[in-house]
Design a protein around this motif. Sequence first.
Motif, PDB file in Angstrom:
ATOM      1  N   UNK A  30     -22.620  20.845  -0.886  1.00 34.36           N
ATOM      2  CA  UNK A  30     -22.003  21.209  -2.150  1.00 34.36           C
ATOM      3  C   UNK A  30     -20.825  20.274  -2.407  1.00 34.36           C
ATOM      4  N   UNK A  31     -20.835  19.644  -3.579  1.00 35.91           N
ATOM      5  CA  UNK A  31     -19.754  18.721  -3.912  1.00 35.91           C
ATOM      6  C   UNK A  31     -18.405  19.419  -3.933  1.00 35.91           C
ATOM      7  N   UNK A  32     -18.373  20.679  -4.334  1.00 35.74           N
ATOM      8  CA  UNK A  32     -17.111  21.414  -4.378  1.00 35.74           C
ATOM      9  C   UNK A  32     -16.486  21.482  -2.980  1.00 35.74           C
ATOM     10  N   UNK A  33     -17.304  21.783  -1.969  1.00 39.13           N
ATOM     11  CA  UNK A  33     -16.766  21.859  -0.610  1.00 39.13           C
ATOM     12  C   UNK A  33     -16.371  20.483  -0.094  1.00 39.13           C
ATOM     13  N   UNK A  34     -17.071  19.457  -0.525  1.00 37.91           N
ATOM     14  CA  UNK A  34     -16.671  18.093  -0.157  1.00 37.91           C
ATOM     15  C   UNK A  34     -15.301  17.787  -0.745  1.00 37.91           C
ATOM     16  N   UNK A  35     -15.080  18.242  -1.994  1.00 37.59           N
ATOM     17  CA  UNK A  35     -13.768  18.057  -2.621  1.00 37.59           C
ATOM     18  C   UNK A  35     -12.700  18.839  -1.860  1.00 37.59           C
ATOM     19  N   UNK A  36     -13.047  20.055  -1.436  1.00 37.69           N
ATOM     20  CA  UNK A  36     -12.116  20.875  -0.664  1.00 37.69           C
ATOM     21  C   UNK A  36     -11.772  20.191   0.656  1.00 37.69           C
ATOM     22  N   UNK A  37     -12.784  19.661   1.319  1.00 38.54           N
ATOM     23  CA  UNK A  37     -12.572  18.948   2.586  1.00 38.54           C
ATOM     24  C   UNK A  37     -11.662  17.738   2.379  1.00 38.54           C
ATOM     25  N   UNK A  38     -11.875  17.008   1.288  1.00 38.97           N
ATOM     26  CA  UNK A  38     -11.046  15.847   0.963  1.00 38.97           C
ATOM     27  C   UNK A  38      -9.605  16.290   0.688  1.00 38.97           C
ATOM     28  N   UNK A  39      -9.446  17.381  -0.059  1.00 43.90           N
ATOM     29  CA  UNK A  39      -8.110  17.914  -0.357  1.00 43.90           C
ATOM     30  C   UNK A  39      -7.373  18.279   0.935  1.00 43.90           C
ATOM     31  N   UNK A  40      -8.064  18.968   1.832  1.00 48.07           N
ATOM     32  CA  UNK A  40      -7.460  19.374   3.104  1.00 48.07           C
ATOM     33  C   UNK A  40      -7.006  18.141   3.890  1.00 48.07           C
ATOM     34  N   UNK A  95      -6.325  15.005   2.665  1.00 45.65           N
ATOM     35  CA  UNK A  95      -5.271  14.237   2.000  1.00 45.65           C
ATOM     36  C   UNK A  95      -3.943  14.995   1.890  1.00 45.65           C
ATOM     37  N   UNK A  96      -4.004  16.276   1.579  1.00 44.33           N
ATOM     38  CA  UNK A  96      -2.778  17.026   1.301  1.00 44.33           C
ATOM     39  C   UNK A  96      -2.225  17.784   2.505  1.00 44.33           C
ATOM     40  N   UNK A  97      -3.086  18.040   3.477  1.00 43.82           N
ATOM     41  CA  UNK A  97      -2.638  18.817   4.634  1.00 43.82           C
ATOM     42  C   UNK A  97      -2.788  18.054   5.950  1.00 43.82           C
ATOM     43  N   UNK A  98      -3.272  16.798   5.828  1.00 40.16           N
ATOM     44  CA  UNK A  98      -3.418  15.916   6.996  1.00 40.16           C
ATOM     45  C   UNK A  98      -4.192  16.593   8.128  1.00 40.16           C
ATOM     46  N   UNK A  99      -5.306  17.235   7.737  1.00 35.90           N
ATOM     47  CA  UNK A  99      -6.127  17.981   8.686  1.00 35.90           C
ATOM     48  C   UNK A  99      -7.580  17.605   8.446  1.00 35.90           C
ATOM     49  N   UNK A 100      -8.291  17.262   9.516  1.00 39.61           N
ATOM     50  CA  UNK A 100      -9.696  16.887   9.405  1.00 39.61           C
ATOM     51  C   UNK A 100     -10.573  18.063   9.796  1.00 39.61           C
ATOM     52  N   UNK A 101     -11.424  18.470   8.878  1.00 38.52           N
ATOM     53  CA  UNK A 101     -12.341  19.585   9.111  1.00 38.52           C
ATOM     54  C   UNK A 101     -13.526  19.099   9.936  1.00 38.52           C
ATOM     55  N   UNK A 102     -13.905  19.856  10.945  1.00 35.71           N
ATOM     56  CA  UNK A 102     -15.084  19.551  11.761  1.00 35.71           C
ATOM     57  C   UNK A 102     -16.242  20.399  11.233  1.00 35.71           C
ATOM     58  N   UNK A 103     -17.126  19.780  10.461  1.00 36.28           N
ATOM     59  CA  UNK A 103     -18.236  20.511   9.848  1.00 36.28           C
ATOM     60  C   UNK A 103     -19.229  21.070  10.855  1.00 36.28           C
ATOM     61  N   UNK A 104     -19.259  20.528  12.058  1.00 35.23           N
ATOM     62  CA  UNK A 104     -20.175  21.075  13.057  1.00 35.23           C
ATOM     63  C   UNK A 104     -19.730  22.452  13.509  1.00 35.23           C
ATOM     64  N   UNK A 105     -18.482  22.800  13.208  1.00 35.71           N
ATOM     65  CA  UNK A 105     -17.949  24.098  13.621  1.00 35.71           C
ATOM     66  C   UNK A 105     -17.508  24.940  12.429  1.00 35.71           C
ATOM     67  N   UNK A 106     -17.851  24.499  11.229  1.00 33.53           N
ATOM     68  CA  UNK A 106     -17.412  25.207  10.032  1.00 33.53           C
ATOM     69  C   UNK A 106     -18.537  26.084   9.515  1.00 33.53           C
ATOM     70  N   UNK A 107     -18.351  27.385   9.689  1.00 41.00           N
ATOM     71  CA  UNK A 107     -19.345  28.363   9.264  1.00 41.00           C
ATOM     72  C   UNK A 107     -18.639  29.412   8.415  1.00 41.00           C
ATOM     73  N   UNK A 108     -19.139  29.630   7.221  1.00 40.07           N
ATOM     74  CA  UNK A 108     -18.615  30.664   6.342  1.00 40.07           C
ATOM     75  C   UNK A 108     -19.543  31.873   6.445  1.00 40.07           C
ATOM     76  N   UNK A 109     -18.972  33.050   6.662  1.00 38.97           N
ATOM     77  CA  UNK A 109     -19.754  34.261   6.877  1.00 38.97           C
ATOM     78  C   UNK A 109     -19.769  35.125   5.631  1.00 38.97           C
ATOM     79  N   UNK A 110     -20.907  35.756   5.395  1.00 35.23           N
ATOM     80  CA  UNK A 110     -21.064  36.644   4.248  1.00 35.23           C
ATOM     81  C   UNK A 110     -22.446  37.262   4.266  1.00 35.23           C
ATOM     82  N   UNK A 111     -22.941  37.614   3.084  1.00 37.27           N
ATOM     83  CA  UNK A 111     -24.251  38.258   2.958  1.00 37.27           C
ATOM     84  C   UNK A 111     -25.121  37.389   2.053  1.00 37.27           C
ATOM     85  N   UNK A 112     -26.323  37.058   2.531  1.00 36.09           N
ATOM     86  CA  UNK A 112     -27.232  36.221   1.758  1.00 36.09           C
ATOM     87  C   UNK A 112     -27.814  37.018   0.582  1.00 36.09           C
ATOM     88  N   UNK A 113     -28.418  36.304  -0.349  1.00 37.79           N
ATOM     89  CA  UNK A 113     -28.977  36.927  -1.550  1.00 37.79           C
ATOM     90  C   UNK A 113     -30.032  37.970  -1.219  1.00 37.79           C
TER      91      UNK A 113
END
Length: 138
Positions: A103-113, A115-133
């Motif tokens: 998702x481009x939105x999450x790519x933008x979020x990752x870029x924001x994090x 550039x603005x917070x000097x933190x690199x997100x590790x996508x291999x460990x990034x899991x968002x939890x919720x309920x599927x459709x």
Amino acid sequence: MEKEQKTYKTRQRSQVLNCLIDNKAKHLTADEIAFILKEQGAEVGKTTVYRALEKLVEDGSVRKYLCEEGKSACFQYVDNSEECHLHFHLKCVKCGKLIHLECDYLSDLEKHISEHHKFTVDNTKTVLYGVCEACANV
């Protein structure tokens, strides 16, 4: 001359790996893997499953996710064709389905994090939890 370290493949390790390959859309705990293998008639104890998973993580065949503190780690087969390291994941807390989210939105979020917070997100460990459709519509 440096001695090459051999990786010995055992029947049990192959069974654990095949279980993860068969369920590559899910993150499975060691207990879930042991249960699945038992249902398939394989005689693989939990300790053997844990040892096999350690070796498979070491050799890069399997990815380990530490989901929540106090909860069992989850494991997933590394399917290099899916380029898992390039995107986020969604996990349904009801059915366990794992969704690879590009998702481009999450790519933008990752870029924001970065550039603005000097933190690199590790996508291999990034899991968002919720309920599927599908589970939400039940």
